[in-house]
Design a protein around this motif. Sequence first.
Motif, PDB file in Angstrom:
ATOM      1  N   PHE A  51       0.812  -1.297  -0.041  1.00 54.40           N
ATOM      2  CA  PHE A  51       0.016  -0.108   0.083  1.00 54.40           C
ATOM      3  C   PHE A  51       1.047   1.324   0.090  1.00 54.40           C
ATOM      4  CE2 PHE A  51       0.299   1.618   4.434  1.00 54.40           C
ATOM      5  CZ  PHE A  51       1.127   0.357   4.977  1.00 54.40           C
ATOM      6  N   PRO A  52       0.429   2.508  -0.287  1.00 50.52           N
ATOM      7  CA  PRO A  52       1.171   3.444  -0.455  1.00 50.52           C
ATOM      8  C   PRO A  52       1.514   4.094   0.933  1.00 50.52           C
ATOM      9  CG  PRO A  52      -1.047   4.204  -0.960  1.00 50.52           C
ATOM     10  CD  PRO A  52      -0.992   2.618  -0.693  1.00 50.52           C
ATOM     11  N   PHE A  53       2.580   3.616   1.528  1.00 55.07           N
ATOM     12  CA  PHE A  53       2.833   3.877   2.811  1.00 55.07           C
ATOM     13  C   PHE A  53       2.706   5.316   3.365  1.00 55.07           C
ATOM     14  CE2 PHE A  53       4.636   2.831   7.012  1.00 55.07           C
ATOM     15  CZ  PHE A  53       5.521   3.555   7.358  1.00 55.07           C
ATOM     16  N   ARG A  54       3.300   6.142   2.628  1.00 58.54           N
ATOM     17  CA  ARG A  54       3.353   7.499   2.884  1.00 58.54           C
ATOM     18  C   ARG A  54       2.217   8.373   3.094  1.00 58.54           C
ATOM     19  NH1 ARG A  54       7.436   9.959   0.815  1.00 58.54           N
ATOM     20  NH2 ARG A  54       8.544   8.248  -0.279  1.00 58.54           N
ATOM     21  N   ALA A  55       1.204   7.448   2.537  1.00 57.20           N
ATOM     22  CA  ALA A  55      -0.134   8.178   2.574  1.00 57.20           C
ATOM     23  C   ALA A  55      -1.037   7.916   3.631  1.00 57.20           C
ATOM     24  CB  ALA A  55      -0.928   7.698   1.524  1.00 57.20           C
ATOM     25  N   TYR A  56      -0.550   7.040   4.856  1.00 59.69           N
ATOM     26  CA  TYR A  56      -1.482   6.346   5.869  1.00 59.69           C
ATOM     27  C   TYR A  56      -0.699   6.500   7.213  1.00 59.69           C
ATOM     28  CZ  TYR A  56      -4.264   4.457   2.641  1.00 59.69           C
ATOM     29  OH  TYR A  56      -5.257   4.425   1.577  1.00 59.69           O
ATOM     30  N   GLY A  57      -1.216   7.311   8.106  1.00 59.12           N
ATOM     31  CA  GLY A  57      -0.843   7.022   9.759  1.00 59.12           C
ATOM     32  C   GLY A  57      -0.899   5.589   9.921  1.00 59.12           C
ATOM     33  N   MET A  58       0.138   5.427  11.045  1.00 56.48           N
ATOM     34  CA  MET A  58       0.551   4.263  11.512  1.00 56.48           C
ATOM     35  C   MET A  58       0.388   4.137  13.073  1.00 56.48           C
ATOM     36  SD  MET A  58       1.316   2.518   8.712  1.00 56.48           S
ATOM     37  CE  MET A  58       2.075   1.152   9.529  1.00 56.48           C
ATOM     38  N   ARG A  59      -0.008   3.107  13.445  1.00 56.37           N
ATOM     39  CA  ARG A  59      -0.153   2.787  15.018  1.00 56.37           C
ATOM     40  C   ARG A  59       0.672   1.509  15.711  1.00 56.37           C
ATOM     41  NH1 ARG A  59      -4.143   3.944  12.264  1.00 56.37           N
ATOM     42  NH2 ARG A  59      -5.360   5.779  12.310  1.00 56.37           N
TER      43      ARG A  59
END
Length: 119
Positions: free
Chosen positions: A26-34
Motif C-alpha cells: 500500500f502507499p505507505f507515505r499516505a497513511y498514519g500508523m499505530r
Amino acid sequence: VQLVESGGGLVQPGGSLRLSCAASGFPFRAYGMRWYRQAPGKERELVASISNTGDITNYADSVKGRFTVSRDNAKNTVYLQMNSLKPEDTAVYFCNTLINQPGSIRPYWGQGTQVTVSS
C-alpha cells in the motif's frame, strides 16, 4: 497489505528496545500508523500513533516520555523506540494501519513481536 514487526526480545527493567514494522502493498507515505500492545489476559491497547508525514504523534499516558514513534517513508518502515522499560510493558506489540476501501475502512495488523521485560 503486509506489516512485519521485528525487534522484540527479553530485556531487563530500565533497558531499551527498538521495534520496527516494515510495510508493503500500500502507499505507505499516505497513511498514519499505530503501535498497539496486548499483554496476557488483557485487551489490546493503543500505545502510539504517527501521522503519514510523521509530524503528529500521540502516546498512551503509560508510555509518554519513555517511548518514541517515528517513521522513514523512504524505507516504508515505522519504529517504536522504547526506553526505561518496565515489567508492565511486557506484551506482544503489533503495528497497525487503516486502509480506505470502497465503502469502508479496513484495519491491517502485523503478526506481532514479543517484548518481555524481566530481571
